[in-house]
Design a protein around this motif. Structure first.
Motif, PDB file in Angstrom:
ATOM      1  N   SER A 120       0.828  -1.208  -0.010  1.00 24.61           N
ATOM      2  CA  SER A 120      -0.094   0.112  -0.005  1.00 24.61           C
ATOM      3  C   SER A 120       1.013   1.294   0.010  1.00 24.61           C
ATOM      4  O   SER A 120       1.363   1.548   1.043  1.00 24.61           O
ATOM      5  N   TYR A 121       1.040   2.029  -1.070  1.00 25.93           N
ATOM      6  CA  TYR A 121       1.829   2.959  -1.258  1.00 25.93           C
ATOM      7  C   TYR A 121       1.240   4.328  -0.709  1.00 25.93           C
ATOM      8  O   TYR A 121      -0.247   4.506  -1.355  1.00 25.93           O
ATOM      9  N   PRO A 122       1.745   5.146   0.017  1.00 28.58           N
ATOM     10  CA  PRO A 122       0.961   6.652   0.308  1.00 28.58           C
ATOM     11  C   PRO A 122       0.635   7.481  -0.755  1.00 28.58           C
ATOM     12  O   PRO A 122       1.488   7.448  -1.780  1.00 28.58           O
ATOM     13  N   TYR A 123      -0.709   7.884  -1.033  1.00 31.50           N
ATOM     14  CA  TYR A 123      -1.295   8.677  -2.106  1.00 31.50           C
ATOM     15  C   TYR A 123      -1.493  10.078  -1.375  1.00 31.50           C
ATOM     16  O   TYR A 123      -2.086  10.135  -0.220  1.00 31.50           O
ATOM     17  N   ASP A 124      -1.606  10.912  -2.253  1.00 30.98           N
ATOM     18  CA  ASP A 124      -1.790  12.408  -2.104  1.00 30.98           C
ATOM     19  C   ASP A 124      -3.414  12.478  -2.060  1.00 30.98           C
ATOM     20  O   ASP A 124      -3.738  12.004  -2.921  1.00 30.98           O
ATOM     21  N   TRP A 125      -4.190  13.036  -1.052  1.00 30.15           N
ATOM     22  CA  TRP A 125      -5.502  12.869  -0.836  1.00 30.15           C
ATOM     23  C   TRP A 125      -5.895  13.852  -1.943  1.00 30.15           C
ATOM     24  O   TRP A 125      -7.247  13.708  -2.455  1.00 30.15           O
ATOM     25  N   ARG A 126      -5.370  14.961  -2.412  1.00 30.00           N
ATOM     26  CA  ARG A 126      -6.008  15.902  -3.381  1.00 30.00           C
ATOM     27  C   ARG A 126      -5.806  15.606  -4.891  1.00 30.00           C
ATOM     28  O   ARG A 126      -6.755  15.395  -5.588  1.00 30.00           O
ATOM     29  N   THR A 127      -4.577  14.983  -5.123  1.00 28.77           N
ATOM     30  CA  THR A 127      -4.261  14.730  -6.323  1.00 28.77           C
ATOM     31  C   THR A 127      -4.372  13.279  -6.744  1.00 28.77           C
ATOM     32  O   THR A 127      -4.446  12.873  -7.921  1.00 28.77           O
ATOM     33  N   LYS A 128      -4.602  12.534  -5.680  1.00 32.10           N
ATOM     34  CA  LYS A 128      -4.584  11.055  -5.997  1.00 32.10           C
ATOM     35  C   LYS A 128      -3.429  10.449  -6.549  1.00 32.10           C
ATOM     36  O   LYS A 128      -3.427   9.126  -7.278  1.00 32.10           O
ATOM     37  N   LYS A 129      -2.194  11.047  -6.413  1.00 28.54           N
ATOM     38  CA  LYS A 129      -0.919  10.641  -6.900  1.00 28.54           C
ATOM     39  C   LYS A 129      -0.212  10.202  -6.070  1.00 28.54           C
ATOM     40  O   LYS A 129      -0.299  10.702  -4.674  1.00 28.54           O
ATOM     41  N   PRO A 130       0.727   8.938  -6.331  1.00 26.41           N
ATOM     42  CA  PRO A 130       1.788   8.506  -5.221  1.00 26.41           C
ATOM     43  C   PRO A 130       2.761   9.874  -4.552  1.00 26.41           C
ATOM     44  O   PRO A 130       3.088  10.527  -5.367  1.00 26.41           O
ATOM     45  N   VAL A 131       2.942   9.645  -3.600  1.00 26.34           N
ATOM     46  CA  VAL A 131       3.761  10.422  -2.757  1.00 26.34           C
ATOM     47  C   VAL A 131       5.136   9.835  -2.748  1.00 26.34           C
ATOM     48  O   VAL A 131       5.384   8.647  -2.353  1.00 26.34           O
ATOM     49  N   VAL A 132       6.123  10.642  -3.159  1.00 30.39           N
ATOM     50  CA  VAL A 132       7.503  10.134  -2.992  1.00 30.39           C
ATOM     51  C   VAL A 132       7.985  10.744  -1.606  1.00 30.39           C
ATOM     52  O   VAL A 132       8.133  11.626  -1.576  1.00 30.39           O
ATOM     53  N   ILE A 133       8.523   9.482  -1.090  1.00 29.69           N
ATOM     54  CA  ILE A 133       9.220   9.881   0.418  1.00 29.69           C
ATOM     55  C   ILE A 133      10.724   9.737   0.030  1.00 29.69           C
ATOM     56  O   ILE A 133      11.351   9.034  -0.338  1.00 29.69           O
ATOM     57  N   ARG A 134      11.435  10.976   0.662  1.00 35.50           N
ATOM     58  CA  ARG A 134      12.837  11.038   0.596  1.00 35.50           C
ATOM     59  C   ARG A 134      13.361  11.228   1.743  1.00 35.50           C
ATOM     60  O   ARG A 134      12.867  12.164   2.459  1.00 35.50           O
ATOM     61  N   ALA A 135      14.546  10.793   2.066  1.00 35.28           N
ATOM     62  CA  ALA A 135      15.065  11.188   3.424  1.00 35.28           C
ATOM     63  C   ALA A 135      16.003  12.387   3.263  1.00 35.28           C
ATOM     64  O   ALA A 135      16.685  12.426   2.411  1.00 35.28           O
ATOM     65  N   SER A 136      15.882  13.118   4.157  1.00 38.66           N
ATOM     66  CA  SER A 136      16.844  14.283   4.265  1.00 38.66           C
ATOM     67  C   SER A 136      17.083  14.653   5.473  1.00 38.66           C
ATOM     68  O   SER A 136      16.535  14.110   6.506  1.00 38.66           O
ATOM     69  N   LYS A 137      18.211  15.364   5.744  1.00 41.08           N
ATOM     70  CA  LYS A 137      18.865  15.861   7.068  1.00 41.08           C
ATOM     71  C   LYS A 137      17.712  16.652   7.710  1.00 41.08           C
ATOM     72  O   LYS A 137      17.266  17.570   6.870  1.00 41.08           O
TER      73      LYS A 137
END
Length: 107
Positions: free
Chosen positions: A17-34
């Motif tokens: 189950s990949y996270p999706y943006d509730w407005r655009t219904k597109k997948p959310v890209v998760i990136r690690a950052s400092k």
């Protein structure tokens, strides 16, 4: 390989189950950052004093309940993550060296 070596204990299919943006219904890209944190222990008592609290009331918080949320957050946490506020707040004045993992942070 595990089956061939008779080391496979269990096999089952899984639908991720990949996270999706509730407005655009597109997948959310998760990136690690400092992340950058500030220690608010020293300013906590000062910020909650009556005169300073009156100054905070002059600030327009949107929504208005954000003032209470901020004061409550200061009660619960010793550190505040300031790197998440960059998009709507003040940029973090830090220089990062191109080749070394070093930062220049001073006045």
């Amino acid at each position: 390989m595990l089956q061939t070596a008779k080391n496979l204990l269990k096999e089952e299919k899984l639908v991720h189950s990949y996270p999706y943006d509730w407005r655009t219904k597109k997948p959310v890209v998760i990136r690690a950052s400092k992340q950058w944190f500030i220690n608010i222990a020293d300013i906590k008592t000062t910020a909650k004093m009556v005169p300073q609290r009156e100054l905070l009331k002059k600030v327009k918080f949107i929504p208005g309940s954000a003032l209470n949320a901020m004061v409550e957050m200061m009660d619960r946490r010793p550190y505040w993550c300031i790197s998440r506020q960059r998009t709507w707040g003040v940029p973090i004045p830090v220089f990062h060296h191109k080749t070394k993992d070093e930062y220049l942070i001073n006045r």
